[in-house]
Write an enzyme that holds these catalytic residues in place. Structure first.
Site, mmCIF file in Angstrom:
data_model
loop_
_atom_site.group_PDB
_atom_site.id
_atom_site.type_symbol
_atom_site.label_atom_id
_atom_site.label_comp_id
_atom_site.label_asym_id
_atom_site.label_seq_id
_atom_site.Cartn_x
_atom_site.Cartn_y
_atom_site.Cartn_z
ATOM 1 N N TYR A 1 0.926 -1.295 -0.085
ATOM 2 C CA TYR A 1 -0.158 0.063 0.063
ATOM 3 C C TYR A 1 0.635 1.248 -0.059
ATOM 4 O O TYR A 1 0.637 2.052 -0.999
ATOM 5 C CB TYR A 1 -1.132 -0.019 0.971
ATOM 6 C CG TYR A 1 -2.470 0.396 0.726
ATOM 7 C CD1 TYR A 1 -3.543 -0.170 1.023
ATOM 8 C CD2 TYR A 1 -2.638 1.641 0.308
ATOM 9 C CE1 TYR A 1 -4.762 0.117 0.655
ATOM 10 C CE2 TYR A 1 -3.721 2.149 -0.233
ATOM 11 C CZ TYR A 1 -4.713 1.564 0.062
ATOM 12 O OH TYR A 1 -6.175 1.758 -0.368
ATOM 13 N N GLU B 1 2.040 6.171 -7.212
ATOM 14 C CA GLU B 1 1.107 7.109 -7.606
ATOM 15 C C GLU B 1 1.432 8.657 -7.457
ATOM 16 O O GLU B 1 1.243 9.222 -8.437
ATOM 17 C CB GLU B 1 -0.207 6.773 -6.887
ATOM 18 C CG GLU B 1 -0.893 5.288 -7.243
ATOM 19 C CD GLU B 1 -2.069 5.041 -6.530
ATOM 20 O OE1 GLU B 1 -2.663 6.126 -5.926
ATOM 21 O OE2 GLU B 1 -2.532 3.887 -6.333
HETATM 22 C C1 LIG Z 1 -13.781 13.548 -2.740
HETATM 23 C C2 LIG Z 1 -12.997 12.431 -3.380
HETATM 24 C C3 LIG Z 1 -11.897 11.886 -2.552
HETATM 25 C C4 LIG Z 1 -11.188 10.875 -2.899
HETATM 26 C C5 LIG Z 1 -9.829 10.701 -2.375
HETATM 27 C C6 LIG Z 1 -9.002 9.569 -3.009
HETATM 28 C C7 LIG Z 1 -7.585 9.766 -2.271
HETATM 29 C C8 LIG Z 1 -7.061 8.457 -2.721
HETATM 30 C C9 LIG Z 1 -6.041 7.882 -1.823
HETATM 31 C C10 LIG Z 1 -5.486 6.603 -1.496
HETATM 32 C C11 LIG Z 1 -5.467 5.847 -3.056
HETATM 33 C C12 LIG Z 1 -5.264 4.423 -3.042
HETATM 34 C C13 LIG Z 1 -4.941 3.899 -4.327
HETATM 35 C C14 LIG Z 1 -4.764 2.379 -4.093
HETATM 36 C C15 LIG Z 1 -3.510 2.153 -4.341
HETATM 37 C C16 LIG Z 1 -3.175 0.539 -3.927
HETATM 38 O O1 LIG Z 1 -3.925 -0.166 -4.194
HETATM 39 S S1 LIG Z 1 -1.527 0.336 -3.817
HETATM 40 C C17 LIG Z 1 -1.749 -1.714 -3.833
HETATM 41 C C18 LIG Z 1 -1.974 -2.333 -2.616
HETATM 42 N N1 LIG Z 1 -3.460 -1.998 -2.339
HETATM 43 C C19 LIG Z 1 -3.963 -2.812 -1.401
HETATM 44 O O2 LIG Z 1 -3.468 -3.629 -0.642
HETATM 45 C C20 LIG Z 1 -5.487 -2.512 -1.239
HETATM 46 C C21 LIG Z 1 -6.198 -3.471 -1.873
HETATM 47 N N2 LIG Z 1 -7.639 -3.162 -1.572
HETATM 48 C C22 LIG Z 1 -8.456 -3.629 -0.516
HETATM 49 O O3 LIG Z 1 -8.022 -4.115 0.222
HETATM 50 C C23 LIG Z 1 -9.899 -3.073 -0.538
HETATM 51 O O4 LIG Z 1 -10.116 -2.348 -1.550
HETATM 52 C C24 LIG Z 1 -10.271 -2.111 0.777
HETATM 53 C C25 LIG Z 1 -11.376 -1.399 0.496
HETATM 54 C C26 LIG Z 1 -9.037 -1.205 1.002
HETATM 55 C C27 LIG Z 1 -10.303 -3.151 2.048
HETATM 56 O O5 LIG Z 1 -11.116 -4.209 1.662
HETATM 57 P P1 LIG Z 1 -12.295 -4.181 2.682
HETATM 58 O O6 LIG Z 1 -13.385 -4.968 1.900
HETATM 59 O O7 LIG Z 1 -12.860 -3.306 3.392
HETATM 60 O O8 LIG Z 1 -11.799 -5.586 3.610
HETATM 61 P P2 LIG Z 1 -11.623 -6.831 3.731
HETATM 62 O O9 LIG Z 1 -11.361 -7.438 5.043
HETATM 63 O O10 LIG Z 1 -11.043 -7.497 2.509
HETATM 64 O O11 LIG Z 1 -13.457 -7.343 3.348
HETATM 65 C C28 LIG Z 1 -14.278 -7.095 4.674
HETATM 66 C C29 LIG Z 1 -15.279 -8.107 4.469
HETATM 67 O O12 LIG Z 1 -16.144 -8.006 3.124
HETATM 68 C C30 LIG Z 1 -16.287 -9.218 2.386
HETATM 69 N N3 LIG Z 1 -15.889 -8.730 0.927
HETATM 70 C C31 LIG Z 1 -15.269 -7.635 0.711
HETATM 71 N N4 LIG Z 1 -15.558 -7.778 -0.685
HETATM 72 C C32 LIG Z 1 -15.788 -8.628 -1.195
HETATM 73 C C33 LIG Z 1 -16.256 -9.383 -2.340
HETATM 74 N N5 LIG Z 1 -15.690 -8.818 -3.471
HETATM 75 N N6 LIG Z 1 -16.584 -10.673 -2.461
HETATM 76 C C34 LIG Z 1 -16.835 -11.295 -1.274
HETATM 77 N N7 LIG Z 1 -16.693 -10.853 0.011
HETATM 78 C C35 LIG Z 1 -16.180 -9.494 -0.010
HETATM 79 C C36 LIG Z 1 -14.746 -9.861 2.862
HETATM 80 O O13 LIG Z 1 -14.702 -11.447 2.670
HETATM 81 C C37 LIG Z 1 -15.121 -9.665 4.488
HETATM 82 O O14 LIG Z 1 -16.067 -10.483 4.914
HETATM 83 P P3 LIG Z 1 -15.904 -10.829 6.666
HETATM 84 O O15 LIG Z 1 -14.474 -11.582 6.681
HETATM 85 O O16 LIG Z 1 -16.871 -11.992 6.529
HETATM 86 O O17 LIG Z 1 -16.012 -9.756 7.179
#
Ligand SMILES: CCCCCCCCCCCCC/C=C/C(=O)SCCNC(=O)CCNC(=O)[C@H](O)C(C)(C)COP(=O)(O)OP(=O)(O)OC[C@H]1O[C@@H](n2cnc3c(N)ncnc32)[C@H](O)[C@@H]1OP(=O)(O)O
Length: 384
Positions: free
Chosen positions: A308, A315
Site C-alpha cells: 500500500y 502514484e
Molecule cells: C472527494 C473524493 C476524495 C477521494 C480521495 C482519494 C484519495 C485516494 C488516496 C488513496 C489511493 C489508494 C490507491 C490504491 C493504491 C493501491 O491499491 S496500492 C496496492 C496495494 N493495495 C491494497 O492492498 C488495497 C487492496 N484493496 C483492498 O483491500 C480493498 O479495496 C479495501 C476497500 C481497501 C479493503 O477491503 P475491505 O473489503 O474493506 O476489507 P476485507 O477485509 O477485504 O473485506 C471485508 C469483508 O467483506 C467481504 N468482502 C469484501 N469484498 C468482497 C467481495 N468482492 N466478495 C466477497 N466478499 C467480499 C470480505 O470477505 C470480508 O468479509 P468478512 O471477513 O466476513 O467480514
C-alpha cells in the site's frame, strides 16, 4: 380553556413512552380527580373522545413541551403540559395520535435505566405509570435479548433461503473470478515481459496492459455499490477511497496524457496494484463458500502492508510527473474570469490531490490494519 391531560409513562433502556390521554378533564393540584376515579381507571367519566388538531411536541434541553387543541364534549380546549426529564434525551420526538390519545416516543441520549422520569422527586399529579407498557429493568433486558434472538433467527433463516444465498453468492463469485483472471493476466504478463525484455518492458507497460487494467478498474466500481447496499460486510469509505484513488491515476494521470504512457512509473503502479489483487480476489472467492485457505488469508491480510505505501508512493511520483505536463497543455484547466488570470491550471488540483492521497492512505491503512486484527483475532478465538 387550557387543560392538563393525563400522561402515562413507561421506559426501556433507550426510549421513553408517553401516552397522553386527551379528555375534558382538568387534572391539577387544586382539583384532583374525584376519589372514586383513579388515574388510568376505565371508569373515568372523563374518557370522552376529543377531536385533535395542531399537536405540537418539542424537546429542548431535557424539557418536553406538549401542546394540542381538541374539540370535546365541552367544546374547544387547549391541552398542554411540560416535563423536565431526569437525564438528557435526543431532540427528535415521534408521536402518533388517535381520537383519545397521543402516543409519544422520546429517545434517551444515553442508554440506561432511570429511577424516575422527571427531575423533581415528587412526580406531577397528571403523571402516572403506563401499566400497559410498564416493565421492570430485568424484564426490559429480557425483551431486548428476545428481540435479538428473533432477529438472528430471521437473518439465518433468510440466508438459508435457496434463492437469496445462491443469487448473492453466484454474483460475488463471478465478480471475484473475473477480477482474479484480469489481474492475474496483468501480473503474469508484466512478470514474463520483465524477464524477457528486462528494463525495456518498463516503457511500454501502458500500451500492452492498459486495456485490461481499464476493464478491471472500471468493474471495480461495483465494490463501492456492494459496500453501499450491504452485499458485503465492509465500509463504503475505504472502498470509495480505493476505487476513486486508483481510477483517478488510471484515467486522469495515465489515460489522458500521452506523455505519461511511456513512463516507467506506469509499470510500478500497475505491478503494485495487481500484486495484491491476485491474493485478494481468490480470498473473496473462497469466502463466498465460507471456506478459506490459511496461507491465502495470511497473504491477503499481509502483503498490503508493504504494497500500500509503495503503491501510493508510485502514484505520487506519477502525479508529480504529470504536473508540468498539465501546466504546459492546459488540459482540464478551470476557466476563471479574465480579471484574475483567465484559467487555473489543473496542476493546482493535483497538488491538492497529493494531500488527499496521503490522507486516503492513512484511512485505508488503518482500516486494513483493523480488518487484519479482527480476522486473526477471530481465528485465534476459534482455534482456542
Ligand atoms: C472527494 C473524493 C476524495 C477521494 C480521495 C482519494 C484519495 C485516494 C488516496 C488513496 C489511493 C489508494 C490507491 C490504491 C493504491 C493501491 O491499491 S496500492 C496496492 C496495494 N493495495 C491494497 O492492498 C488495497 C487492496 N484493496 C483492498 O483491500 C480493498 O479495496 C479495501 C476497500 C481497501 C479493503 O477491503 P475491505 O473489503 O474493506 O476489507 P476485507 O477485509 O477485504 O473485506 C471485508 C469483508 O467483506 C467481504 N468482502 C469484501 N469484498 C468482497 C467481495 N468482492 N466478495 C466477497 N466478499 C467480499 C470480505 O470477505 C470480508 O468479509 P468478512 O471477513 O466476513 O467480514
Amino acid at each position: 380553556m387550557t387543560l392538563t391531560p393525563l400522561v402515562y409513562w413507561a421506559q426501556r433502556h433507550e426510549e421513553i413512552y408517553l401516552r397522553v390521554e386527551l379528555t375534558d378533564a382538568q387534572v391539577s393540584e387544586t382539583r384532583p380527580l374525584p376519589s372514586d376515579i383513579t388515574v388510568g381507571s376505565e371508569s373515568c367519566a372523563y374518557q370522552l373522545p376529543v377531536f385533535l388538531q395542531n399537536i405540537d411536541v418539542q424537546v429542548h434541553d431535557k424539557v418536553l413541551q406538549f401542546r394540542a387543541q381538541g374539540h370535546g364534549a365541552k367544546g374547544q380546549n387547549e391541552y398542554e403540559f411540560s416535563l423536565e426529564f431526569l437525564f438528557p434525551v435526543k431532540p427528535e420526538v415521534s408521536y402518533k395520535s388517535t381520537q383519545r390519545q397521543v402516543n409519544v416516543v422520546v429517545r434517551k441520549e444515553k442508554r440506561g435505566w432511570w429511577e424516575r422520569l422527571v427531575t423533581q422527586e415528587r412526580k406531577p399529579v397528571f403523571l402516572a405509570p403506563d401499566f400497559d407498557r410498564w416493565l421492570e429493568e430485568s424484564d426490559a433486558e429480557m425483551e431486548i435479548r428476545e428481540k435479538e434472538e428473533r432477529r438472528n433467527r430471521l437473518r439465518s433463516a433468510r440466508l438459508k433461503e435457496p434463492g437469496h444465498c445462491n443469487l448473492k453468492t453466484g454474483f460475488l463469485f463471478a465478480y471475484n473470478l473475473v477480477q482474479f483472471l484480469g489481474f492475474s493476466w496483468i501480473f503474469v504478463n508484466m512478470t514474463v515481459r520483465l524477464f524477457i525484455f528486462g528494463k525495456d518492458s518498463l516503457y511500454d507497460t501502458f500500451h500492452t496492459i492498459s486495456d485490461v487494467m481499464f476493464f478491471c478498474q472500471t468493474l471495480a466500481a461495483v465494490e463501492v455499490l456492494n459496500a453501499a447496499f450491504g452485499v458485503v460486510r465492509t465500509g463504503v469509505v475505504p472502498t470509495f477511497i480505493q476505487v476513486v484513488g486508483r481510477n483517478f491515476i488510471l484515467f486522469i494521470i495515465f489515460g489522458s496524457l500521452d506523455e505519461m504512457h511511456n513512463q516507467p512509473v506506469v509499470f510500478f503502479v500497475f505491478y503494485l496494484w495487481s500484486a495484491i489483487e491476485i491474493f485478494r480476489y481468490p480470498f473473496y472467492m473462497l469466502g463466498c463458500f465460507n471456506t478459506e485457505w490459511k496461507t491465502l488469508t495470511w497473504l491477503r491480510y499481509t502483503v498490503w502492508i508493504p504494497l500500500y505505501p509503495l503503491g501510493v508512493l508510485a502514484e505520487a511520483v506519477a502525479v508529480l510527473q504529470a504536473i508540468p505536463i498539465f501546466d504546459k497543455n492546459n488540459l482540464f484547466s478551470i476557466p476563471l474570469p479574465k480579471a484574475i488570470g483567465g484559467s487555473l491550471s489543473f496542476s493546482y488540483v493535483l497538488q491538492g490531490y497529493l494531500i488527499l492521497m496521503f490522507l486516503g492512505l492513512f484511512i485505508n491503512f488503518r482500516h486494513l490494519h483493523k480488518q487484519r486484527k479482527r480476522r486473526f483475532r477471530t481465528k485465534k478465538r476459534k482455534a482456542n
